[in-house]
Design a protein around this motif. Structure first.
Motif, PDB file in Angstrom:
ATOM      1  N   UNK A  12       0.969  -1.121  -0.501  1.00  0.00           N
ATOM      2  CA  UNK A  12       0.352  -0.219  -0.149  1.00  0.00           C
ATOM      3  C   UNK A  12       0.836   1.064   0.152  1.00  0.00           C
ATOM      4  N   UNK A  13       2.073   1.524   0.819  1.00  0.00           N
ATOM      5  CA  UNK A  13       2.747   2.520   0.757  1.00  0.00           C
ATOM      6  C   UNK A  13       3.133   2.341  -0.737  1.00  0.00           C
ATOM      7  N   UNK A  14       3.538   1.719  -1.034  1.00  0.00           N
ATOM      8  CA  UNK A  14       4.041   1.848  -2.372  1.00  0.00           C
ATOM      9  C   UNK A  14       3.977   2.269  -3.452  1.00  0.00           C
ATOM     10  N   UNK A  15       2.123   1.600  -3.451  1.00  0.00           N
ATOM     11  CA  UNK A  15       1.105   1.931  -4.429  1.00  0.00           C
ATOM     12  C   UNK A  15       1.273   3.874  -4.399  1.00  0.00           C
ATOM     13  N   UNK A  16       0.676   4.353  -3.409  1.00  0.00           N
ATOM     14  CA  UNK A  16       0.707   5.764  -2.801  1.00  0.00           C
ATOM     15  C   UNK A  16       1.853   7.095  -3.524  1.00  0.00           C
ATOM     16  N   UNK A  17       3.124   5.990  -2.691  1.00  0.00           N
ATOM     17  CA  UNK A  17       4.020   6.552  -3.420  1.00  0.00           C
ATOM     18  C   UNK A  17       4.174   6.332  -5.000  1.00  0.00           C
ATOM     19  N   UNK A  18       3.777   5.886  -5.009  1.00  0.00           N
ATOM     20  CA  UNK A  18       3.926   5.300  -6.842  1.00  0.00           C
ATOM     21  C   UNK A  18       2.648   6.208  -7.719  1.00  0.00           C
ATOM     22  N   UNK A  19       1.688   6.261  -6.851  1.00  0.00           N
ATOM     23  CA  UNK A  19       0.572   7.127  -7.065  1.00  0.00           C
ATOM     24  C   UNK A  19       0.877   8.832  -8.083  1.00  0.00           C
ATOM     25  N   UNK A  20       1.442   9.386  -6.438  1.00  0.00           N
ATOM     26  CA  UNK A  20       2.463  10.692  -6.006  1.00  0.00           C
ATOM     27  C   UNK A  20       3.390  11.085  -7.078  1.00  0.00           C
ATOM     28  N   UNK A  21       4.732   9.900  -7.333  1.00  0.00           N
ATOM     29  CA  UNK A  21       5.213  10.506  -8.194  1.00  0.00           C
ATOM     30  C   UNK A  21       5.082  10.752  -9.228  1.00  0.00           C
TER      31      UNK A  21
END
Ligand SMILES: Cc1ncc(COP(=O)(O)O)c(C=O)c1O
Length: 443
Positions: free
Chosen positions: A120-129
């Protein structure tokens, strides 16, 4: 030292601070598991316990599976660890390709993590970046949903919507808002499968777009079927409607498939079941049959491609874990996929779901049962809370079921069942007969 099985002293249990557990209650009356095979756990007092929850929604192929064990044993001798950064090993690439092949459409890129929370943390960071890379750095807001569960790290906790998991931990991430949840038993009580009422709840995203302006929103994350808050199903058409609104406003849609992935709904993923393709999918748990911690995030090609710019010797995404794509975890995952494939487990829930549905709804009319929900090989049995003592009644069922040889899970006053996908009909009968007998005698 005396073994636990032979009756360890209470003091010996003190050092371990147990997760999501009533530590004092447990340490007074420990429930120890010392073995597992197929559909059963073995308890320290020598009893068989039917696994009604696939461990924690993760042992989808059951326990002690030879393909997985052999794969781990072989891997330990061949290559125990390889550096995760700037180095690779063949099984990471093989596994990513096989996983991508399970996904429809453009979900062809796979990033490895070690748990659902990290996915989840990874997906949220990918989305913002991703938005920033496209020149839309103003899109940083994240939208979750009430009653959502996305793990226990700060991002997941912030977009999550379970009050008990949030209230002790300060102000959490800023720039987060929540859709209304879809739990509506007034209209959908005793629905069989997908409930018919409530897809208009997806329009709640329009309310948030109006409030915050869509140009500030990076992503919406939802569980296609919410497990931890008590088995909450998506109303018919809800996920499709959410997808359309996201498209209209340039918002990424993330499905958290940590529990729905790998055959739980009768298809490889909920993505296949609902015919809705999100931009990112998080997974973990049954990826390795729960045997070794591992998670994976699936991203659409357009997302991966957006990162692949700049000088080719530069790192494109400043994110990763020491154990991303760990060789032992990859071996376990490949052994797991082999097992699923050989035994047709990614679609077996579809074959059993009518029988399962009938068994679930056989509890209708029992005292204190106020709703029954099911999809694939998942059941939610909602009990009326004991007056003034929420969770007490369900926890009592949990303890009595344990004594009777059945492992269930409870959340609030809902009993959740999600057995290994190898379950047989007679074991389904045992589970529901056991529960019916317990519920009938509740105070
Ligand atoms: C939907 C969902 N997301 C994330 C998580 C967190 O996974 P983990 O406990 O592996 O961190 C869970 C765990 O149950 C989950 O159900």
């Amino acid at each position: 030292m005396e073994s636990i099985a032979a009756g360890q002293k209470a003091n010996d249990l003190e050092a371990y601070w147990m997760p999501f557990t009533a530590n004092r209650q447990f340490k007074e009356n420990p429930r120890m598991i010392v073995g597992a095979d197929g559909m059963y756990f073995k308890t320290s007092d020598g009893r068989d316990l039917l696994d009604g929850i696939a461990g924690l929604w993760c042992c989808n192929a059951g326990h002690n599976r030879p393909r997985i064990i052999k794969a781990i044993q072989k891997q330990a001798v061949e290559l125990d660890y390889a550096p995760a950064f700037q180095m690779g090993h063949p099984k990471q690439f093989e596994l990513a390709s096989r996983l991508a092949a399970l996904m429809p459409g453009d979900l062809n890129r796979v990033f490895f993590t070690n748990s659902g929370s990290e996915s989840v943390e990874t997906a949220l960071k990918i989305a913002i970046a991703y938005h920033r890379l496209r020149g839309e750095g103003h899109r940083s807001r994240l939208i979750g949903r009430e009653k959502g569960y996305h793990g226990v790290n700060f991002g997941g906790m912030s977009v999550g919507g379970m009050p008990a998991n949030r209230k002790m931990f300060g102000s959490l991430l800023t720039g987060v808002d929540h859709l209304r949840h879809t739990h509506g038993i007034a209209k959908n009580r005793y629905s069989k499968g997908i409930p018919s009422h409530g897809n208009e709840l997806a329009d709640d995203l329009e309310r948030l777009c109006e409030l915050h302006d869509p140009s500030t929103i990076a992503a919406v994350i939802v569980e296609p079927l919410a497990g931890s808050a008590g088995v909450i199903l998506p109303p018919e058409g809800y996920l499709q409607r959410l997808r359309k609104i996201c498209d209209r406003h340039g918002i990424l849609l993330i499905f958290d498939e940590v529990i729905t992935g790998f055959g739980r709904l009768g298809t490889p993923f909920a993505v296949n079941k609902f015919g809705v393709e999100p931009d990112l999918v998080t997974s973990a748990k049954a990826l390795t049959n729960g045997v070794i911690p591992m998670g994976a995030v699936f991203a659409q090609d357009k997302i991966y491609d957006a990162f692949m710019q700049g000088p080719p010797n530069m790192i494109e995404f400043f994110h990763g874990y020491t154990y991303s794509g760990n060789p032992m975890a990859c071996a376990a995952a490949l052994g797991t996929l082999d097992t699923y494939e050989e035994e047709g487990l990614l679609t077996r829930a579809a074959e059993l779901s009518d029988y399962w549905q009938q068994a679930v709804h056989s509890l209708k009319g029992l005292p204190h049962v106020i709703d029954l929900r099911n999809l694939g090989l998942i059941a939610g049995i909602e009990l009326e809370a004991f007056p003034g003592a929420p969770t007490k009644r369900a926890f009592e069922v949990f303890l009595k079921a344990y004594e009777a040889g059945l492992l269930i899970r409870t959340t609030g006053d809902t009993i959740a069942l999600s057995p290994p996908l190898i379950i047989e009909k007679k074991q389904i009968d045992f589970a529901f007969e056991t529960l019916a007998n317990i519920i009938r005698k509740l105070e």
